[in-house]
Scaffold this motif. Structure first.
Motif, short mmCIF file in Angstrom:
data_model
loop_
_atom_site.label_atom_id
_atom_site.label_comp_id
_atom_site.label_asym_id
_atom_site.label_seq_id
_atom_site.Cartn_x
_atom_site.Cartn_y
_atom_site.Cartn_z
N ALA A 159 5.40 -6.56 -17.17
CA ALA A 159 5.98 -7.87 -17.48
C ALA A 159 6.86 -7.87 -18.72
N THR A 160 6.77 -6.83 -19.54
CA THR A 160 7.62 -6.79 -20.73
C THR A 160 8.62 -5.65 -20.59
N PRO A 161 9.83 -5.75 -21.02
CA PRO A 161 10.38 -6.95 -21.65
C PRO A 161 10.62 -8.06 -20.63
N ASP A 162 10.71 -9.27 -21.12
CA ASP A 162 10.94 -10.42 -20.25
C ASP A 162 12.44 -10.55 -19.99
N TYR A 163 12.83 -10.38 -18.74
CA TYR A 163 14.26 -10.47 -18.38
C TYR A 163 14.70 -11.90 -18.13
N LYS A 164 13.82 -12.85 -18.36
CA LYS A 164 14.14 -14.28 -18.21
C LYS A 164 14.56 -14.64 -16.79
N GLY A 165 13.99 -13.95 -15.80
CA GLY A 165 14.26 -14.28 -14.40
C GLY A 165 15.17 -13.31 -13.68
N GLU A 175 30.17 -12.85 -13.60
CA GLU A 175 28.99 -12.01 -13.43
C GLU A 175 28.21 -12.42 -12.19
N ILE A 176 27.60 -11.45 -11.56
CA ILE A 176 26.73 -11.71 -10.41
C ILE A 176 25.31 -11.81 -10.93
N SER A 177 24.67 -12.95 -10.69
CA SER A 177 23.29 -13.16 -11.11
C SER A 177 22.34 -12.53 -10.09
N ILE A 178 21.41 -11.72 -10.60
CA ILE A 178 20.47 -11.01 -9.73
C ILE A 178 19.05 -11.40 -10.15
N PRO A 179 18.43 -12.31 -9.42
CA PRO A 179 17.07 -12.72 -9.79
C PRO A 179 16.03 -11.67 -9.37
N PHE A 180 15.05 -11.45 -10.23
CA PHE A 180 13.91 -10.62 -9.85
C PHE A 180 12.71 -10.99 -10.71
N ASN A 181 11.53 -10.70 -10.20
CA ASN A 181 10.28 -10.96 -10.89
C ASN A 181 9.99 -9.78 -11.81
N ASN A 182 9.60 -10.04 -13.03
CA ASN A 182 9.33 -8.97 -14.00
C ASN A 182 8.26 -8.00 -13.53
N ALA A 184 7.99 0.98 -20.46
CA ALA A 184 7.41 -0.24 -19.87
C ALA A 184 8.49 -1.28 -19.58
N GLY A 185 8.52 -1.75 -18.35
CA GLY A 185 9.44 -2.80 -17.95
C GLY A 185 10.88 -2.39 -17.76
N ALA A 186 11.20 -1.12 -17.97
CA ALA A 186 12.60 -0.67 -17.88
C ALA A 186 13.10 -0.70 -16.45
#
Length: 141
Positions: free
Chosen positions: A39-45, A68-75, A120-122
């Motif tokens: 879950a870290t770092p938090d990509y804010k969605g 920019e193209i917005s790409i949503p994903f869950n952390n 972590a989270g990369a």
């Protein structure tokens, strides 16, 4: 019908193709985000991707992330598959073009890429798939 696929593995990257593609309608069909599922770092969605052949304010207008193209994903997801059908009238695509990746809201530290998955989270990588009509510009012959 041609397919343009490229893999982003760095926050600011030069993508190198074996040849350029003439300006035409490009359709973003799929984006795959592979990351270490912490879950870290938090990509804010999610993340946003800026691609040089879609920049200049003529293809993507937004009150949040222009050009920019917005790409949503869950952390906490290791793999995110997004199917789209977004059409763009792209400029000529040179054999070398640039991409830049940012956090969804552009706050805090930069997006972290690590192809080994040890951080972590990369993000390991982002694959983008576009389809287009033709590799060759037949109107020039």
């Amino acid at each position: 019908m041609g397919i343009l696929h490229f893999r982003i593995t760095e926050q600011n990257q030069i993508i190198k193709l074996d040849r350029g593609i003439h300006g035409q309608n490009m359709t973003l069909k799929k984006v795959v985000v592979v990351k270490e599922p912490t879950a870290t770092p938090d990509y804010k969605g999610g993340a946003t991707v800026q691609i040089s052949f879609l920049s200049g304010g003529l293809e993507i207008s937004s009150n949040v992330n222009s050009d920019e193209i917005s790409i949503p994903f869950n952390n906490t997801d290791a793999v995110t598959n997004i199917n789209w059908d977004l059409n763009f009238d792209a400029e000529d695509i040179n054999s070398n073009f640039t991409t830049s990746v940012f956090k969804y809201d552009k706050t805090g530290a930069d997006v972290v890429f690590d192809s080994t998955g040890a951080t972590a989270g990369a993000l390991l990588y982002i694959d983008m798939y576009f389809d287009y009509a033709s590799l060759f510009d037949y109107n020039q012959y």
